[in-house]
Design a protein around this motif. Sequence first.
Motif, PDB file in Angstrom:
ATOM      1  N   HIS A  85      44.588 133.628  74.592  1.00  0.00           N
ATOM      2  CA  HIS A  85      45.790 132.779  74.591  1.00  0.00           C
ATOM      3  C   HIS A  85      46.037 132.215  73.191  1.00  0.00           C
ATOM      4  O   HIS A  85      47.174 132.240  72.686  1.00  0.00           O
ATOM      5  N   GLU A  86      44.982 131.758  72.534  1.00  0.00           N
ATOM      6  CA  GLU A  86      45.138 131.176  71.195  1.00  0.00           C
ATOM      7  C   GLU A  86      45.510 132.238  70.172  1.00  0.00           C
ATOM      8  O   GLU A  86      46.292 131.988  69.257  1.00  0.00           O
ATOM      9  N   ASP A  87      44.965 133.437  70.335  1.00  0.00           N
ATOM     10  CA  ASP A  87      45.320 134.545  69.440  1.00  0.00           C
ATOM     11  C   ASP A  87      46.810 134.875  69.588  1.00  0.00           C
ATOM     12  O   ASP A  87      47.502 135.137  68.604  1.00  0.00           O
ATOM     13  N   HIS A  88      47.302 134.831  70.821  1.00  0.00           N
ATOM     14  CA  HIS A  88      48.739 135.057  71.071  1.00  0.00           C
ATOM     15  C   HIS A  88      49.565 133.968  70.370  1.00  0.00           C
ATOM     16  O   HIS A  88      50.592 134.263  69.734  1.00  0.00           O
ATOM     17  N   ASN A  89      49.112 132.712  70.483  1.00  0.00           N
ATOM     18  CA  ASN A  89      49.801 131.606  69.811  1.00  0.00           C
ATOM     19  C   ASN A  89      49.821 131.821  68.296  1.00  0.00           C
ATOM     20  O   ASN A  89      50.852 131.608  67.649  1.00  0.00           O
ATOM     21  N   LEU A  90      48.691 132.236  67.747  1.00  0.00           N
ATOM     22  CA  LEU A  90      48.594 132.467  66.303  1.00  0.00           C
ATOM     23  C   LEU A  90      49.615 133.506  65.855  1.00  0.00           C
ATOM     24  O   LEU A  90      50.323 133.302  64.853  1.00  0.00           O
ATOM     25  N   LYS A  91      49.729 134.588  66.581  1.00  0.00           N
ATOM     26  CA  LYS A  91      50.693 135.640  66.235  1.00  0.00           C
ATOM     27  C   LYS A  91      52.121 135.103  66.313  1.00  0.00           C
ATOM     28  O   LYS A  91      52.968 135.448  65.480  1.00  0.00           O
ATOM     29  N   HIS A  92      52.365 134.252  67.289  1.00  0.00           N
ATOM     30  CA  HIS A  92      53.688 133.634  67.422  1.00  0.00           C
ATOM     31  C   HIS A  92      53.987 132.752  66.207  1.00  0.00           C
ATOM     32  O   HIS A  92      55.087 132.813  65.638  1.00  0.00           O
ATOM     33  N   TYR A  93      53.008 131.930  65.778  1.00  0.00           N
ATOM     34  CA  TYR A  93      53.214 131.058  64.610  1.00  0.00           C
ATOM     35  C   TYR A  93      53.423 131.883  63.348  1.00  0.00           C
ATOM     36  O   TYR A  93      54.277 131.564  62.513  1.00  0.00           O
TER      37      TYR A  93
END
Length: 157
Positions: A85-93
């Motif tokens: 989930h955090e990796d997905h957030n990182l890619k979004h940022y």
Amino acid sequence: MAEKNLYPSDQADKVLVRMPDGMRDRLKEVAKANNRTLNAEIVARLEQSFQQSDPISASENSVIKAVEKSNLETRLMDLLTQWHHEDHNLKHYEARIEHLEDDSYEDAKYLRSIAEEEKSASLRKLGALDEAIRATCSAAKQKGIELNLEEMKKRFK
């Protein structure tokens, strides 16, 4: 004429025991509450202490290992879920930063700085999750439990 022993317990081993003040009274009270004689209460308590200190059986040990493994696998899956989930957030940022990169408006600069902060926070969370995953795998290894981290990671692809 020799006196006959009327009870088999008369043949049992006898032991004289010194007790701290008040212990005999406490034992008598507990024995009465348990509908036992003082002797029966002492013997029952001694027997219970042996049962508690007996080594666990192989089947009990395998059940304990299975529960420990299940708990560690659950913990690891939870950490991997958070990591994913955090990796997905990182890619979004990162995508948001890239999108705002060439925009020179003041609002875009502000939004880009927020995205940079979110990216930094996300990287810190990923680092902490990586450490927790390593610690969980290490704990499993120390207990002789094999966890297939790579197989678990495949569930997220």
